[in-house]
Design an enzyme around this catalytic site. Structure first.
Site, mmCIF file in Angstrom:
data_model
loop_
_atom_site.group_PDB
_atom_site.id
_atom_site.type_symbol
_atom_site.label_atom_id
_atom_site.label_comp_id
_atom_site.label_asym_id
_atom_site.label_seq_id
_atom_site.Cartn_x
_atom_site.Cartn_y
_atom_site.Cartn_z
ATOM 1 N N LYS A 53 0.824 -1.205 0.000
ATOM 2 C CA LYS A 53 0.000 0.000 0.000
ATOM 3 C C LYS A 53 0.859 1.256 0.000
ATOM 4 O O LYS A 53 0.541 2.240 -0.692
ATOM 5 C CB LYS A 53 -0.940 -0.010 1.212
ATOM 6 C CG LYS A 53 -2.005 -1.110 1.137
ATOM 7 C CD LYS A 53 -2.700 -1.323 2.459
ATOM 8 C CE LYS A 53 -3.687 -2.465 2.361
ATOM 9 N NZ LYS A 53 -4.271 -2.853 3.643
ATOM 10 N N GLN A 97 -4.611 -2.629 10.086
ATOM 11 C CA GLN A 97 -4.448 -3.916 9.417
ATOM 12 C C GLN A 97 -4.955 -5.046 10.315
ATOM 13 O O GLN A 97 -4.553 -5.179 11.464
ATOM 14 C CB GLN A 97 -2.982 -4.143 9.052
ATOM 15 C CG GLN A 97 -2.750 -5.383 8.227
ATOM 16 C CD GLN A 97 -3.435 -5.323 6.874
ATOM 17 O OE1 GLN A 97 -3.506 -4.278 6.246
ATOM 18 N NE2 GLN A 97 -3.966 -6.455 6.440
ATOM 19 N N ASP A 120 -11.111 1.795 4.525
ATOM 20 C CA ASP A 120 -11.618 0.465 4.176
ATOM 21 C C ASP A 120 -13.141 0.437 4.037
ATOM 22 O O ASP A 120 -13.701 -0.544 3.541
ATOM 23 C CB ASP A 120 -11.204 -0.558 5.236
ATOM 24 C CG ASP A 120 -9.810 -1.113 4.987
ATOM 25 O OD1 ASP A 120 -9.397 -1.181 3.812
ATOM 26 O OD2 ASP A 120 -9.140 -1.493 5.956
#
Length: 288
Positions: A53, A97, A120
């Site tokens: 990312k 994460q 997200d």
């Protein structure tokens, strides 16, 4: 029949090219999109994913911010990192994460996140907006799947889509997304999972089949209607090896199939970048 490839790398590259142009406009206005990541512990696949990312950010002109906390961090320390990103004006959107190490409460940390910075799209506020069909950050993998199908002119309107899996990151939000009365969506959706007897009796009725259960080799050729479109969204790891929910023999009956590598994964990362750029564009409007 050998399935044609739903190439996520190619489609994601086009999306990132468009994002790079939008970022250049933002930078001319004095705004550089900033993506934050919080990694707790030393899970190898998670660390690799976060690193990808940040490489994506560098490639298209975004800033990136990272907090790597040790596995023995307290809940208070994790939530302090969340608070810091909430308060940092240079961080337009960020993620934590998953999974967290044992003993830490991921849900509590997620609820502490500013929903407007939820890259997200998994904060309950944003999932609620998805269900209502209103504007807000949408989950990256479901949107990435839709964009991948759209890129190959696979029409979902009125199609029967069977989603195998009911997880929070793919199955549940994808089912809600697909039923929205929006251009390119408006599908009929059936959701099944590993708790359902004879999954194949459902999947063989699908025009589009999305495997998202995280169960290696779950979907086999005899479970797919010849000519159906198959998206391999669910993956799991066996050591360092990435395994797909879709068995190799499915390629002999499907018309289109996303590959284990280079299919849904690049699309998820591209849509994450897109969510962050959209947040930065909102910041730029606020400055004006």
């Amino acid at each position: 029949m050998t399935a044609q490839v739903l190439d996520g790398e190619v489609v994601a590259a086009r999306i990132k090219d468009d994002l790079a142009r939008r970022i250049a406009v933002l930078r001319d206005q004095g705004v550089t999109p900033g993506l934050g990541t919080i990694l707790v512990g030393d899970d190898g696949p998670s660390a690799n994913y976060v690193a990808m990312k940040h490489r994506d950010c560098e490639a298209i002109g975004m800033e990136s911010f990272h907090r790597h906390l040790p596995a023995d961090s307290t809940q208070h320390e994790v939530e302090a990192a969340v608070d810091a990103f909430n308060e940092n004006p240079e961080v337009d959107a960020y993620l934590m994460q998953y999974p967290f190490p044992a003993g830490l409460d991921f849900e509590a940390a997620l609820l502490r996140m500013d929903p407007a910075k939820d890259v997200d799209g998994l904060h309950p506020v944003n999932l609620g907006k998805l269900v209502m069909g209103t504007v807000g950050p949408r989950p990256c993998t479901p949107v990435g799947i839709v964009e991948l199908l759209r890129a190959y002119d696979i029409d979902l309107k009125g199609a029967h889509v069977v989603v195998v899996g009911r997880g929070l990151t793919i199955g549940r939000p994808l089912a809600n997304l697909l039923t929205l009365k929006e251009p390119g969506l408006n599908a009929a959706v059936t959701v099944v999972h590993t708790g359902v007897d004879d999954i194949g009796s459902y999947t063989r009725e699908a025009d589009v089949l999305v495997a998202a259960a995280g169960s290696p080799g779950l979907v086999t050729a005899d479970m797919v209607r010849p000519g159906a479109v198959v998206v391999a969204a669910g993956v799991s790891f066996q050591g360092r090896k990435l395994l797909s929910d879709v068995a190799d023999d499915v390629a002999e009956v499907a018309s289109w199939l996303s590959p284990r590598m280079g299919g849904v994964g690049p699309m998820t990362r591209a849509m994450l970048l897109s969510n962050c750029v959209e947040a930065a564009e909102r910041r730029a409007v606020g400055r004006g």
